[in-house]
Design a protein around this motif. Structure first.
Motif, PDB file in Angstrom:
ATOM      1  N   VAL A  28      -7.122 -13.257   9.953  1.00 20.03           N
ATOM      2  CA  VAL A  28      -7.833 -12.742   8.775  1.00 20.03           C
ATOM      3  C   VAL A  28      -6.851 -12.157   7.771  1.00 20.03           C
ATOM      4  CG1 VAL A  28      -9.511 -11.038   7.943  1.00 20.03           C
ATOM      5  CG2 VAL A  28      -9.911 -12.248  10.109  1.00 20.03           C
ATOM      6  N   SER A  29      -6.885 -12.703   6.557  1.00 24.52           N
ATOM      7  CA  SER A  29      -6.167 -12.110   5.426  1.00 24.52           C
ATOM      8  C   SER A  29      -7.192 -11.459   4.510  1.00 24.52           C
ATOM      9  CB  SER A  29      -5.384 -13.170   4.645  1.00 24.52           C
ATOM     10  OG  SER A  29      -4.310 -13.669   5.398  1.00 24.52           O
ATOM     11  N   ALA A  30      -7.010 -10.183   4.235  1.00 24.36           N
ATOM     12  CA  ALA A  30      -7.925  -9.440   3.377  1.00 24.36           C
ATOM     13  C   ALA A  30      -7.336  -9.346   1.978  1.00 24.36           C
ATOM     14  CB  ALA A  30      -8.169  -8.045   3.941  1.00 24.36           C
ATOM     15  N   LEU A  31      -8.061  -9.869   1.000  1.00 21.21           N
ATOM     16  CA  LEU A  31      -7.620  -9.799  -0.387  1.00 21.21           C
ATOM     17  C   LEU A  31      -8.134  -8.512  -1.011  1.00 21.21           C
ATOM     18  CD1 LEU A  31      -6.260 -11.177  -2.823  1.00 21.21           C
ATOM     19  CD2 LEU A  31      -8.457 -12.247  -3.337  1.00 21.21           C
ATOM     20  N   VAL A  32      -7.204  -7.655  -1.463  1.00 20.72           N
ATOM     21  CA  VAL A  32      -7.578  -6.361  -2.021  1.00 20.72           C
ATOM     22  C   VAL A  32      -6.835  -6.124  -3.331  1.00 20.72           C
ATOM     23  CG1 VAL A  32      -7.980  -5.432   0.294  1.00 20.72           C
ATOM     24  CG2 VAL A  32      -5.771  -5.082  -0.802  1.00 20.72           C
ATOM     25  N   ARG A  33      -7.411  -5.287  -4.166  1.00 21.86           N
ATOM     26  CA  ARG A  33      -6.736  -4.923  -5.418  1.00 21.86           C
ATOM     27  C   ARG A  33      -5.611  -3.939  -5.156  1.00 21.86           C
ATOM     28  NH1 ARG A  33     -10.851  -2.813  -9.734  1.00 21.86           N
ATOM     29  NH2 ARG A  33      -8.924  -2.749 -10.952  1.00 21.86           N
ATOM     30  N   ALA A  34      -5.824  -3.040  -4.212  1.00 22.25           N
ATOM     31  CA  ALA A  34      -4.811  -2.045  -3.869  1.00 22.25           C
ATOM     32  C   ALA A  34      -5.017  -1.617  -2.431  1.00 22.25           C
ATOM     33  CB  ALA A  34      -4.905  -0.837  -4.800  1.00 22.25           C
ATOM     34  N   ALA A  35      -3.967  -1.613  -1.648  1.00 17.74           N
ATOM     35  CA  ALA A  35      -4.058  -1.215  -0.249  1.00 17.74           C
ATOM     36  C   ALA A  35      -4.322   0.280  -0.155  1.00 17.74           C
ATOM     37  CB  ALA A  35      -2.770  -1.580   0.480  1.00 17.74           C
ATOM     38  N   LYS A  36      -5.201   0.674   0.786  1.00 19.60           N
ATOM     39  CA  LYS A  36      -5.536   2.086   0.974  1.00 19.60           C
ATOM     40  C   LYS A  36      -5.225   2.472   2.415  1.00 19.60           C
ATOM     41  CE  LYS A  36      -9.228   2.113  -2.504  1.00 19.60           C
ATOM     42  NZ  LYS A  36     -10.669   2.372  -2.754  1.00 19.60           N
ATOM     43  N   ALA A  37      -4.251   3.333   2.573  1.00 15.95           N
ATOM     44  CA  ALA A  37      -3.825   3.734   3.920  1.00 15.95           C
ATOM     45  C   ALA A  37      -4.914   4.503   4.655  1.00 15.95           C
ATOM     46  CB  ALA A  37      -2.557   4.575   3.831  1.00 15.95           C
ATOM     47  N   ASP A  38      -5.797   5.185   3.912  1.00 17.36           N
ATOM     48  CA  ASP A  38      -6.815   6.009   4.544  1.00 17.36           C
ATOM     49  C   ASP A  38      -8.041   5.211   4.969  1.00 17.36           C
ATOM     50  OD1 ASP A  38      -7.498   5.466   1.925  1.00 17.36           O
ATOM     51  OD2 ASP A  38      -8.603   7.339   1.659  1.00 17.36           O
ATOM     52  N   ALA A  39      -8.089   3.930   4.629  1.00 16.65           N
ATOM     53  CA  ALA A  39      -9.237   3.102   4.995  1.00 16.65           C
ATOM     54  C   ALA A  39      -8.754   1.747   5.488  1.00 16.65           C
ATOM     55  CB  ALA A  39     -10.170   2.944   3.789  1.00 16.65           C
ATOM     56  N   PRO A  40      -8.135   1.717   6.670  1.00 12.68           N
ATOM     57  CA  PRO A  40      -7.577   0.469   7.173  1.00 12.68           C
ATOM     58  C   PRO A  40      -8.654  -0.583   7.408  1.00 12.68           C
ATOM     59  CG  PRO A  40      -7.596   2.149   8.893  1.00 12.68           C
ATOM     60  CD  PRO A  40      -7.963   2.832   7.622  1.00 12.68           C
ATOM     61  N   LEU A  41      -8.311  -1.832   7.123  1.00  8.94           N
ATOM     62  CA  LEU A  41      -9.231  -2.936   7.300  1.00  8.94           C
ATOM     63  C   LEU A  41      -8.961  -3.654   8.616  1.00  8.94           C
ATOM     64  CD1 LEU A  41      -9.076  -4.446   3.692  1.00  8.94           C
ATOM     65  CD2 LEU A  41     -11.124  -3.521   4.782  1.00  8.94           C
ATOM     66  N   PRO A  42      -9.999  -4.214   9.234  1.00 10.63           N
ATOM     67  CA  PRO A  42      -9.793  -5.022  10.438  1.00 10.63           C
ATOM     68  C   PRO A  42      -9.269  -6.406  10.047  1.00 10.63           C
ATOM     69  CG  PRO A  42     -12.123  -4.951   9.888  1.00 10.63           C
ATOM     70  CD  PRO A  42     -11.427  -4.042   8.907  1.00 10.63           C
ATOM     71  N   ALA A  43      -8.005  -6.457   9.655  1.00 11.61           N
ATOM     72  CA  ALA A  43      -7.402  -7.699   9.171  1.00 11.61           C
ATOM     73  C   ALA A  43      -5.995  -7.837   9.732  1.00 11.61           C
ATOM     74  CB  ALA A  43      -7.369  -7.706   7.645  1.00 11.61           C
ATOM     75  N   ASP A  44      -5.528  -9.093   9.836  1.00 12.33           N
ATOM     76  CA  ASP A  44      -4.182  -9.356  10.328  1.00 12.33           C
ATOM     77  C   ASP A  44      -3.143  -9.198   9.229  1.00 12.33           C
ATOM     78  OD1 ASP A  44      -4.805 -10.365  13.139  1.00 12.33           O
ATOM     79  OD2 ASP A  44      -6.101 -11.626  11.901  1.00 12.33           O
ATOM     80  N   SER A  45      -3.549  -9.394   7.988  1.00  9.08           N
ATOM     81  CA  SER A  45      -2.630  -9.204   6.864  1.00  9.08           C
ATOM     82  C   SER A  45      -3.428  -8.758   5.648  1.00  9.08           C
ATOM     83  CB  SER A  45      -1.859 -10.491   6.552  1.00  9.08           C
ATOM     84  OG  SER A  45      -2.738 -11.541   6.215  1.00  9.08           O
ATOM     85  N   ILE A  46      -2.789  -7.964   4.808  1.00  8.40           N
ATOM     86  CA  ILE A  46      -3.380  -7.493   3.553  1.00  8.40           C
ATOM     87  C   ILE A  46      -2.663  -8.185   2.399  1.00  8.40           C
ATOM     88  CG2 ILE A  46      -3.880  -5.496   2.106  1.00  8.40           C
ATOM     89  CD1 ILE A  46      -5.342  -5.438   4.775  1.00  8.40           C
ATOM     90  N   VAL A  47      -3.433  -8.831   1.548  1.00  6.58           N
ATOM     91  CA  VAL A  47      -2.871  -9.504   0.374  1.00  6.58           C
ATOM     92  C   VAL A  47      -3.328  -8.734  -0.856  1.00  6.58           C
ATOM     93  CG1 VAL A  47      -2.763 -11.635  -0.964  1.00  6.58           C
ATOM     94  CG2 VAL A  47      -2.943 -11.732   1.534  1.00  6.58           C
ATOM     95  N   THR A  48      -2.369  -8.186  -1.583  1.00  4.82           N
ATOM     96  CA  THR A  48      -2.694  -7.389  -2.769  1.00  4.82           C
ATOM     97  C   THR A  48      -2.570  -8.250  -4.014  1.00  4.82           C
ATOM     98  OG1 THR A  48      -1.846  -5.409  -1.675  1.00  4.82           O
ATOM     99  CG2 THR A  48      -2.154  -5.297  -4.055  1.00  4.82           C
ATOM    100  N   ALA A  49      -3.675  -8.417  -4.720  1.00  9.79           N
ATOM    101  CA  ALA A  49      -3.702  -9.222  -5.948  1.00  9.79           C
ATOM    102  C   ALA A  49      -4.980  -8.881  -6.694  1.00  9.79           C
ATOM    103  CB  ALA A  49      -3.645 -10.715  -5.636  1.00  9.79           C
ATOM    104  N   GLU A  50      -5.004  -9.194  -7.982  1.00  7.96           N
ATOM    105  CA  GLU A  50      -6.185  -8.955  -8.804  1.00  7.96           C
ATOM    106  C   GLU A  50      -6.795 -10.291  -9.175  1.00  7.96           C
ATOM    107  OE1 GLU A  50      -6.289  -5.972 -11.811  1.00  7.96           O
ATOM    108  OE2 GLU A  50      -4.462  -5.023 -11.078  1.00  7.96           O
ATOM    109  N   ALA A  51      -7.988 -10.552  -8.654  1.00  2.32           N
ATOM    110  CA  ALA A  51      -8.629 -11.847  -8.874  1.00  2.32           C
ATOM    111  C   ALA A  51      -8.944 -12.090 -10.340  1.00  2.32           C
ATOM    112  CB  ALA A  51      -9.900 -11.937  -8.045  1.00  2.32           C
ATOM    113  N   THR A  52      -9.026 -11.020 -11.134  1.00  6.55           N
ATOM    114  CA  THR A  52      -9.266 -11.193 -12.565  1.00  6.55           C
ATOM    115  C   THR A  52      -8.017 -11.677 -13.303  1.00  6.55           C
ATOM    116  OG1 THR A  52      -8.806  -8.835 -12.873  1.00  6.55           O
ATOM    117  CG2 THR A  52     -11.136  -9.498 -12.683  1.00  6.55           C
ATOM    118  N   LYS A  53      -6.864 -11.655 -12.618  1.00  6.61           N
ATOM    119  CA  LYS A  53      -5.601 -12.099 -13.212  1.00  6.61           C
ATOM    120  C   LYS A  53      -5.078 -13.291 -12.417  1.00  6.61           C
ATOM    121  CE  LYS A  53      -4.527  -7.385 -14.714  1.00  6.61           C
ATOM    122  NZ  LYS A  53      -3.593  -6.227 -14.588  1.00  6.61           N
ATOM    123  N   PRO A  54      -5.349 -14.502 -12.881  1.00  8.19           N
ATOM    124  CA  PRO A  54      -5.007 -15.691 -12.094  1.00  8.19           C
ATOM    125  C   PRO A  54      -3.537 -15.780 -11.722  1.00  8.19           C
ATOM    126  CG  PRO A  54      -5.712 -16.282 -14.330  1.00  8.19           C
ATOM    127  CD  PRO A  54      -6.034 -14.847 -14.137  1.00  8.19           C
ATOM    128  N   GLY A  55      -2.643 -15.238 -12.538  1.00  7.51           N
ATOM    129  CA  GLY A  55      -1.221 -15.281 -12.217  1.00  7.51           C
ATOM    130  C   GLY A  55      -0.879 -14.559 -10.937  1.00  7.51           C
TER     131      GLY A  55
END
Length: 284
Positions: A28-55
């Protein structure tokens, strides 16, 4: 090991989706705008990106087999509209999925969307669904009836002493818990279903929801029925007089609560138990 990317991973449903796909043995890769250390996700990797910005999405789906998007605006923030997020951001994800040769894209929509074309939130989602269904990859559109969390308004009204309903209170809905919905999404995608209209195991009228709320609280049952004309007038006035962050969600909920909202019943979690748990935490 198969690889899924969950968009909208930090939202209510997104967290359940991450947990469900992990439980079923996917990477599981979790796509997030910003990683939050206080709310860990049940994911194998965190991908930080903004879907509103295609680049920012360039090549993030390399090696991904499936994208599941629960991305959308619940409350307008950061100056972003439904068309910016529910439509364009998801379209950006779809374009990147196609560029990375992702085989399947699943999207969480809204039940009865065809009857809510005038609601901005639904119009933006529906426009994306049309783009998704015409794209050159497998797709699954999941349309839930409503979440258990949406029903908390009934419990909150009852806690204040009175539940207000429109019409005769006989319209039906079968809300679903996020964990049950995540499981239903996994199964629908696994079967390569094109569409799933889904709800929880129990069907309620609006009057039933009011009664359940008072029963859980152990307080007198006080329900007031307002003419449905009031709901229709509110729908006309909201876009003119209410700020967008208020009008948008209110238009959706007032429209949805003017029709039957029952999907295919699935799941094992019951709203009564959810309300009882909420009430016990409230009174502790």
């Amino acid at each position: 090991m198969k690889h899924v990317m969950i968009a909208g991973a930090t939202g209510y449903l997104g967290r359940f989706l991450c947990a469900e796909y992990q439980r079923r043995g996917w990477h599981v890769s979790a796509l997030v705008r910003a990683a939050k250390a206080d709310a860990p996700l049940p994911a194998d990797s965190i991908v930080t990106a903004e879907a509103t910005k295609p680049g920012s999405l360039k090549s993030i789906m390399s090696g991904v087999d499936l994208v599941v998007s629960a991305l959308g605006v619940t409350r307008q923030a950061d100056g972003l509209s439904y068309w910016d997020v529910d439509y364009q951001a998801n379209l950006n994800l779809l374009h990147e999925a196609l560029a990375c040769d992702v085989k399947h894209f699943a999207y969480v929509h809204v039940l009865n969307a065809d009857r809510m074309a005038d609601v901005p939130l639904v119009a933006a989602k529906s426009a994306f669904v049309r783009a998704l269904q015409s794209a050159d990859l497998d797709s699954t559109v999941i349309a839930p009836s409503g979440y258990f969390s949406d029903m908390e308004d009934f419990l909150n009204m009852a806690r204040k002493g009175r539940v207000w309903l429109f019409g005769d209170g006989q319209l039906e809905i079968n809300p679903i818990h996020g964990a049950d919905l995540a499981s239903a999404i996994f199964d629908a995608v696994d079967r390569k279903e094109a569409r799933l209209d889904v709800g929880g195991p129990d069907v309620f009228t609006h009057r039933d929801l009011a009664n359940l709320s008072f029963d859980v609280l152990g307080t007198p049952n006080r329900v007031t029925f307002l003419p449905d004309l009031f709901r229709r007038i509110a729908l006309r006035l909201l876009p003119r007089f209410a700020p967008l962050h208020v009008a948008g969600p209110a238009q959706f909920f007032l429209t949805a609560f003017g029709m039957h909202m029952a999907g295919r019943p699935v799941g094992t979690r019951h709203l009564a138990e959810y309300f009882q748990d909420l009430n016990s935490r409230y009174t502790d």
